[in-house]
Design an enzyme around this catalytic site. Structure first.
Site, PDB file in Angstrom:
ATOM      1  N   HIS A 125       0.700  -1.167   0.042  1.00  0.00           N
ATOM      2  CA  HIS A 125      -0.126   0.052   0.181  1.00  0.00           C
ATOM      3  C   HIS A 125       0.881   1.251  -0.125  1.00  0.00           C
ATOM      4  CE1 HIS A 125      -3.784   2.265   1.218  1.00  0.00           C
ATOM      5  NE2 HIS A 125      -2.822   3.082   1.774  1.00  0.00           N
ATOM      6  N   GLU A 126       1.742   1.240   0.947  1.00  0.00           N
ATOM      7  CA  GLU A 126       2.713   2.478   1.054  1.00  0.00           C
ATOM      8  C   GLU A 126       3.607   2.586  -0.121  1.00  0.00           C
ATOM      9  OE1 GLU A 126       1.977   4.850   2.858  1.00  0.00           O
ATOM     10  OE2 GLU A 126       0.764   3.375   4.416  1.00  0.00           O
ATOM     11  N   HIS A 129       1.465   4.334  -2.756  1.00  0.00           N
ATOM     12  CA  HIS A 129       1.420   5.793  -2.570  1.00  0.00           C
ATOM     13  C   HIS A 129       3.014   6.452  -3.251  1.00  0.00           C
ATOM     14  CE1 HIS A 129      -1.998   6.184  -0.618  1.00  0.00           C
ATOM     15  NE2 HIS A 129      -1.621   5.721   0.569  1.00  0.00           N
ATOM     16  N   CYS A 136      -8.069   4.092  -3.042  1.00  0.00           N
ATOM     17  CA  CYS A 136      -8.898   3.376  -4.069  1.00  0.00           C
ATOM     18  C   CYS A 136     -10.250   2.903  -3.288  1.00  0.00           C
ATOM     19  CB  CYS A 136      -8.338   2.256  -4.710  1.00  0.00           C
ATOM     20  SG  CYS A 136      -9.408   1.350  -5.988  1.00  0.00           S
ATOM     21  N   CYS A 141      -8.969  -3.723  -2.987  1.00  0.00           N
ATOM     22  CA  CYS A 141      -7.744  -3.317  -3.694  1.00  0.00           C
ATOM     23  C   CYS A 141      -6.889  -2.930  -2.476  1.00  0.00           C
ATOM     24  CB  CYS A 141      -7.952  -2.072  -4.592  1.00  0.00           C
ATOM     25  SG  CYS A 141      -6.430  -1.332  -4.950  1.00  0.00           S
ATOM     26  N   CYS A 160      -5.950  -3.233  -7.804  1.00  0.00           N
ATOM     27  CA  CYS A 160      -7.308  -3.758  -8.524  1.00  0.00           C
ATOM     28  C   CYS A 160      -6.509  -3.261  -9.903  1.00  0.00           C
ATOM     29  CB  CYS A 160      -8.382  -2.901  -8.268  1.00  0.00           C
ATOM     30  SG  CYS A 160      -8.188  -1.001  -8.581  1.00  0.00           S
ATOM     31  N   CYS A 163      -5.832   0.612 -10.509  1.00  0.00           N
ATOM     32  CA  CYS A 163      -4.342   0.801  -9.837  1.00  0.00           C
ATOM     33  C   CYS A 163      -3.202   0.266 -10.331  1.00  0.00           C
ATOM     34  CB  CYS A 163      -4.531   0.699  -8.082  1.00  0.00           C
ATOM     35  SG  CYS A 163      -5.809   1.633  -7.419  1.00  0.00           S
TER      36      CYS A 163
END
Ligand SMILES: [Zn+2]
Ligand SMILES: [Zn+2]
Length: 175
Positions: A125-126, A129, A136, A141, A160, A163
């Site tokens: 996740h990070e 970014h 999202c 996702c 997803c 993304c």
């Protein structure tokens, strides 16, 4: 893609397994992933005694000074992190940027597989970014926002379709 995984002082449970799993996972999205490991000291000025937490952005500042030809520098800490206005954060990243940090403090579980999966999700996740991806609305996702463990566990470790496409586009532009 050369990644540096920085363990801040303090024990990160199952660190080698985290590195192995994370490398394998992000290799599905990034080319020729190489992960190098380093250690850094926690910045004591980042510690809030009142909160018994560390300021996440101060850890990002430490990571910015990590020398080396790394595309991304990702920190891991066993200390709980906060950001102004929030009780806690699972992690924080420069969006877009080179640095991100994740705390394993709230991701621990007696089941090692569950713990490892959570850490890989939050690192991914990070990392997303750092490539300029925002949050999202697809709850499955990995870029969906998590403010609780329930939400961490509900989402998948994968981007997803939308993304993943944005990520590919940003990589092509030299992200
Ligand atoms: Zn986020
Ligand atoms: Zn998404």
């Amino acid at each position: 893609m050369k990644l540096c995984l920085v363990a801040f002082n303090g024990k990160i449970p199952l660190l080698s397994s985290i590195v192995g799993r994370f490398e394998e996972h992000v290799s599905e999205y990034l080319d020729e992933v190489e992960v190098e490991r380093k250690r850094e000291k926690l910045p004591e000025h980042a510690y809030s005694e009142v909160r018994d937490q560390y300021l996440a952005s101060a850890l990002l500042d430490i990571l910015r000074n990590v020398k080396g030809e790394y595309d991304r520098v990702l920190g891991l800490t066993s200390e709980d992190l906060y950001a102004p206005g929030l009780n806690f954060v699972f992690g924080q990243a420069r969006c877009p940027g080179r640095e991100a940090v994740v705390s394993v403090a709230r991701l621990l579980d007696p089941n090692p597989d569950l713990y490892l999966e959570r850490v890989v999700k939050e690192l991914t996740h990070e990392l997303g970014h750092t490539f300029g991806l925002g949050h999202c609305s697809d709850r499955n996702c990995v870029m969906s926002f998590s403010s609780s463990l329930l939400e961490v566990d509900r989402k998948s470790p994968n981007f997803c379709r939308k993304c993943a496409g944005l990520l590919r586009g940003n990589l092509k532009r030299g992200g």
